[in-house]
Motif scaffolding. Sequence first.
Motif, PDB file in Angstrom:
ATOM      1  N   ASN A 131       6.187   8.825  -4.139  1.00 11.36           N
ATOM      2  CA  ASN A 131       7.406   8.535  -4.920  1.00 11.36           C
ATOM      3  C   ASN A 131       8.587   8.325  -4.020  1.00 11.36           C
ATOM      4  O   ASN A 131       9.147   7.371  -4.083  1.00 11.36           O
ATOM      5  N   ALA A 132       8.918   9.404  -3.227  1.00 13.55           N
ATOM      6  CA  ALA A 132      10.122   9.240  -1.861  1.00 13.55           C
ATOM      7  C   ALA A 132       9.921   8.028  -1.095  1.00 13.55           C
ATOM      8  O   ALA A 132      10.831   7.349  -0.862  1.00 13.55           O
ATOM      9  N   CYS A 133       8.653   7.892  -0.796  1.00 14.66           N
ATOM     10  CA  CYS A 133       8.206   6.780   0.256  1.00 14.66           C
ATOM     11  C   CYS A 133       8.591   5.484  -0.249  1.00 14.66           C
ATOM     12  O   CYS A 133       9.350   4.639   0.285  1.00 14.66           O
ATOM     13  N   THR A 182       6.292  10.420   5.893  1.00 17.23           N
ATOM     14  CA  THR A 182       6.804  11.824   6.118  1.00 17.23           C
ATOM     15  C   THR A 182       8.185  11.826   6.176  1.00 17.23           C
ATOM     16  O   THR A 182       8.880  12.932   6.289  1.00 17.23           O
ATOM     17  N   GLY A 232       0.254  14.010   3.820  1.00 15.89           N
ATOM     18  CA  GLY A 232       0.951  14.781   2.862  1.00 15.89           C
ATOM     19  C   GLY A 232       2.441  13.908   2.412  1.00 15.89           C
ATOM     20  O   GLY A 232       3.367  14.621   1.921  1.00 15.89           O
ATOM     21  N   GLY A 233       2.532  12.782   2.832  1.00 12.16           N
ATOM     22  CA  GLY A 233       3.788  11.982   2.620  1.00 12.16           C
ATOM     23  C   GLY A 233       3.752  11.889   1.126  1.00 12.16           C
ATOM     24  O   GLY A 233       2.919  11.549   0.466  1.00 12.16           O
ATOM     25  N   ASP A 234       5.093  11.899   0.571  1.00  7.89           N
ATOM     26  CA  ASP A 234       5.316  11.863  -0.800  1.00  7.89           C
ATOM     27  C   ASP A 234       5.464  10.425  -1.282  1.00  7.89           C
ATOM     28  O   ASP A 234       6.466   9.708  -0.728  1.00  7.89           O
ATOM     29  N   LYS A 277      -0.787   5.184  -8.221  1.00  9.69           N
ATOM     30  CA  LYS A 277       0.747   6.195  -8.025  1.00  9.69           C
ATOM     31  C   LYS A 277       1.702   5.279  -7.276  1.00  9.69           C
ATOM     32  O   LYS A 277       2.929   5.559  -7.479  1.00  9.69           O
ATOM     33  N   THR A 287      -4.489   6.173  -5.508  1.00 10.34           N
ATOM     34  CA  THR A 287      -3.362   5.842  -4.914  1.00 10.34           C
ATOM     35  C   THR A 287      -2.601   4.654  -5.170  1.00 10.34           C
ATOM     36  O   THR A 287      -1.624   4.590  -5.271  1.00 10.34           O
ATOM     37  N   VAL A 314       0.687   8.988   3.799  1.00 12.85           N
ATOM     38  CA  VAL A 314       0.164   9.503   2.582  1.00 12.85           C
ATOM     39  C   VAL A 314      -1.301   9.924   2.872  1.00 12.85           C
ATOM     40  O   VAL A 314      -1.621   9.752   3.623  1.00 12.85           O
TER      41      VAL A 314
END
Length: 272
Positions: free
Chosen positions: A220-222, A190, A216-218, A265, A262, A212
């Motif tokens: 792509n950003a992570c 997050t 709700g952690g993103d 992704k 997951t 994640v």
Amino acid sequence: MTFIEKLKNRWTESQSLLCVGLDPDLNRFPESIKEKKDCYYEFCTAIVDATAAYACAFKPQIAYFASCAAEAELKAIIDYIHQHYPTIPVVLDSKRGDIGSTAKHYAKEAFVRYGADAVTLSPYMGFDSVQPYLEYEDKGAILLCRTSNPGGNDIQMLQVNGEPIYQHVAKLAAGPWNLNGQLGLVVGATYPNEIAAVRSIVGDLPLLVPGVGAQGGDINACVTSGVTADKTGMMINSSRAILYASQGEDFKEAAARVAKDTRDKINAARAL
């Protein structure tokens, strides 16, 4: 083989950075599992079988077992993973943190009683609370650094000598505390900016990244913030979103489907 070596091999073998968390909640089990005597073992080993192909690690959370007097089932689950999936490391999520004499017993609990490959620790009582774990030179110790919960701000973002405490913890883990190259850090998905800051400090140290899925952690950003030059270096944990993808009799198939999705992704983000 050390924990770090085992983890690196698994990243390559599985082509996955997904860590599957095992947080069993009896109230969310399918009815057919609830009825069984060893229901925690039955549920978790079914999840392990369903998701092993997509996992770089498994992370059982000790509190979910200890609160229900299911420690024997936890040990049996870890034994099952070692027996059936010997290349997949097991991180015991216990977040221990106590003075040296007590820490020796917690280390024995994690590595001898349960046979975990690594353990999560709180570093906030200093190096003498971490050192007993380092005596097990083939094992790993993963220190809380920048956690995914909102309350982490209360302490981890306090400024000390011009830097937040979480960055000071990262420097200790990358430097004087990492006697045998066994340490890693917990950094929440997050907070991608903080993931990037930690990565810039610690080089190739492994990061355990919760947050994640249900939190709700993103992805792509992570991933963009945390992967190493070879696009590894992370155990990106998802627990509830995988475990409880279905509470029906198709729970194994649903868990496999979410784990694969997951993993895919994460891999798509690694390719960016």
